[in-house]
Write a protein that holds these residues in place. Sequence first.
Motif, PDB file in Angstrom:
ATOM      1  N   GLU A 168      33.451  35.238  41.785  1.00  0.00           N
ATOM      2  CA  GLU A 168      32.913  36.520  41.306  1.00  0.00           C
ATOM      3  C   GLU A 168      32.776  37.526  42.434  1.00  0.00           C
ATOM      4  O   GLU A 168      32.871  38.734  42.208  1.00  0.00           O
ATOM      5  CB  GLU A 168      31.551  36.305  40.629  1.00  0.00           C
ATOM      6  N   LYS A 169      32.516  37.008  43.628  1.00  0.00           N
ATOM      7  CA  LYS A 169      32.432  37.908  44.778  1.00  0.00           C
ATOM      8  C   LYS A 169      33.828  38.299  45.250  1.00  0.00           C
ATOM      9  O   LYS A 169      34.088  39.442  45.585  1.00  0.00           O
ATOM     10  CB  LYS A 169      31.679  37.226  45.927  1.00  0.00           C
ATOM     11  N   PHE A 171      36.732  38.295  43.583  1.00  0.00           N
ATOM     12  CA  PHE A 171      37.290  39.251  42.631  1.00  0.00           C
ATOM     13  C   PHE A 171      36.112  39.997  42.023  1.00  0.00           C
ATOM     14  O   PHE A 171      35.034  39.990  42.595  1.00  0.00           O
ATOM     15  CB  PHE A 171      38.078  38.507  41.554  1.00  0.00           C
ATOM     16  N   SER A 172      36.306  40.615  40.896  1.00  0.00           N
ATOM     17  CA  SER A 172      35.155  41.228  40.233  1.00  0.00           C
ATOM     18  C   SER A 172      34.635  40.253  39.189  1.00  0.00           C
ATOM     19  O   SER A 172      35.278  39.257  38.863  1.00  0.00           O
ATOM     20  CB  SER A 172      35.572  42.529  39.562  1.00  0.00           C
ATOM     21  N   GLU A 173      33.482  40.562  38.673  1.00  0.00           N
ATOM     22  CA  GLU A 173      32.907  39.701  37.648  1.00  0.00           C
ATOM     23  C   GLU A 173      33.801  39.704  36.402  1.00  0.00           C
ATOM     24  O   GLU A 173      33.987  38.686  35.743  1.00  0.00           O
ATOM     25  CB  GLU A 173      31.504  40.186  37.301  1.00  0.00           C
ATOM     26  N   GLN A 174      34.344  40.867  36.131  1.00  0.00           N
ATOM     27  CA  GLN A 174      35.224  41.013  34.969  1.00  0.00           C
ATOM     28  C   GLN A 174      36.472  40.154  35.146  1.00  0.00           C
ATOM     29  O   GLN A 174      36.879  39.422  34.244  1.00  0.00           O
ATOM     30  CB  GLN A 174      35.611  42.495  34.807  1.00  0.00           C
ATOM     31  N   GLU A 175      37.036  40.255  36.331  1.00  0.00           N
ATOM     32  CA  GLU A 175      38.258  39.512  36.598  1.00  0.00           C
ATOM     33  C   GLU A 175      37.994  38.010  36.506  1.00  0.00           C
ATOM     34  O   GLU A 175      38.809  37.252  35.974  1.00  0.00           O
ATOM     35  CB  GLU A 175      38.771  39.872  37.993  1.00  0.00           C
ATOM     36  N   PHE A 176      36.853  37.615  37.020  1.00  0.00           N
ATOM     37  CA  PHE A 176      36.506  36.201  36.923  1.00  0.00           C
ATOM     38  C   PHE A 176      36.439  35.769  35.466  1.00  0.00           C
ATOM     39  O   PHE A 176      36.929  34.695  35.093  1.00  0.00           O
ATOM     40  CB  PHE A 176      35.169  35.916  37.593  1.00  0.00           C
ATOM     41  N   SER A 177      35.830  36.619  34.663  1.00  0.00           N
ATOM     42  CA  SER A 177      35.718  36.322  33.234  1.00  0.00           C
ATOM     43  C   SER A 177      37.099  36.101  32.613  1.00  0.00           C
ATOM     44  O   SER A 177      37.293  35.232  31.767  1.00  0.00           O
ATOM     45  CB  SER A 177      34.967  37.460  32.544  1.00  0.00           C
ATOM     46  N   ASN A 178      38.058  36.907  33.053  1.00  0.00           N
ATOM     47  CA  ASN A 178      39.423  36.724  32.561  1.00  0.00           C
ATOM     48  C   ASN A 178      39.985  35.367  32.979  1.00  0.00           C
ATOM     49  O   ASN A 178      40.635  34.682  32.190  1.00  0.00           O
ATOM     50  CB  ASN A 178      40.323  37.833  33.102  1.00  0.00           C
TER      51      ASN A 178
ATOM     52  N   GLU B 114      27.665  36.656  50.772  1.00  0.00           N
ATOM     53  CA  GLU B 114      27.636  38.121  50.732  1.00  0.00           C
ATOM     54  C   GLU B 114      28.316  38.714  51.961  1.00  0.00           C
ATOM     55  O   GLU B 114      29.101  39.657  51.877  1.00  0.00           O
ATOM     56  CB  GLU B 114      26.178  38.610  50.689  1.00  0.00           C
ATOM     57  N   LYS B 118      34.026  35.812  52.970  1.00  0.00           N
ATOM     58  CA  LYS B 118      35.115  35.896  52.003  1.00  0.00           C
ATOM     59  C   LYS B 118      36.422  35.381  52.608  1.00  0.00           C
ATOM     60  O   LYS B 118      37.183  34.710  51.973  1.00  0.00           O
ATOM     61  CB  LYS B 118      35.294  37.344  51.552  1.00  0.00           C
TER      62      LYS B 118
END
Lengths: 195, 195
Positions: A168-169, A171-178, B114, B118
């Motif tokens: 999630e860090k 990528f984005s949270e959205q991307e992770f969801s995908n 954080e 990464k």
Amino acid sequence: MKKNTKEKLLENAELLFSKNGFYGTSINDVAKAVNVSKQALLHHFPSKEKLYGAVLEKATNHLGDFVAEAIRSSDQANEQLHYIFNSMLDAQGQRLLVILLLIRELLDNRDRIENAHKWYLAPFIEALVDMVSTAQEQGDMQEGDAFTLMYQMLGAVQYFVISQPTLEKLFSEQEFSNYKQSQKSALKQQLNIKS
Amino acid sequence: MKKNTKEKLLENAELLFSKNGFYGTSINDVAKAVNVSKQALLHHFPSKEKLYGAVLEKATNHLGDFVAEAIRSSDQANEQLHYIFNSMLDAQGQRLLVILLLIRELLDNRDRIENAHKWYLAPFIEALVDMVSTAQEQGDMQEGDAFTLMYQMLGAVQYFVISQPTLEKLFSEQEFSNYKQSQKSALKQQLNIKS
DNA sequence: CAAGATACTTACCAAGTGGTAAGATGTCAA
DNA sequence: TTGACATCTTACCACTTGGTAAGTATCTTG
């Protein structure tokens, strides 16, 4: 009101052990989380090891219930497997903690495994292998050694779950969801689940 | 002769951190393993965190070399992937330690992540995804999201590797060896490797 | 050879660790 | 009411933790 102090200690121990590991958690931390003195904890659980043991036992029971739940959810082996692995991908709360504990045990127990709690995963693994075998017989899963197949799925799922915060860090949270959705689709395909 | 004390400290830190985790390892343990005072360690690495950071950096470099090795081993993407995952299944010595560290990082870093961490996984993962994409283009791997496919393989392999000590206890060493062979076969099949 | 820098050492220290001892408070059955 | 038991507290304890201070010995270099 104070009756459930022991229960609260156990819950918080589960949380902290799974989050920070055995060495990363002090019994003081656990006691403080329940707003109770360290010695109150030591009254209910005479040593840190005992406390940890109790947490593992609770986790074991959770896994047992989990399997029972899956079996209740369907009489088709592939759907039972799907229930388990899909739930793991969505795991939150205690189920998530159990997964984390489980992996920490794999990493940490090398020595401790000899003695006490035989291996709290064994029955769980056994149940999963049985399901895979059955699913294969019913033509819902590819050929191949059942244990190997099961362990591949289990490993993929668990590894993905523990990667969640990092991914999630990264990528984005959205991307992770995908990606999670994509994992679920792959799972369905492997288990020949329609719908 | 004393010139390589720093190197020895780093090696032993890598060993102990991967075996026992960050909290499970004291700088004293590391120093003692090299037969040197704790303050000698603190001379080379001013804090435990710094030492751990150096270990992670070494691990990162190892992963970079690993990818380079794989690319050098073949110009076919599926064979490069096979090189990587197959080597992981056989991992010993430093490569094994790196795998353990990697997973511990996933579990522990939630908060620490954080900041600067990464980089640790990112380039490695990126390289693997590229390989999967290429392998798909060349018709050597099934369709589907490249990241998902890669992560399934990576997860399955890493999970299996960290399970080794436990599985060897649970079954026999011989039986485990069979399972490993089976994992390798499955890998070959997924990557369309003959021979 | 003088002057640093490098690589260590012993001596400490405050804070935290798991755990014991001894008791205070409440609960509850005989 | 009394006495046993469970629950929890405050005081300790020896030990380990990461880290500082200050010095010594060795190596390098102008």
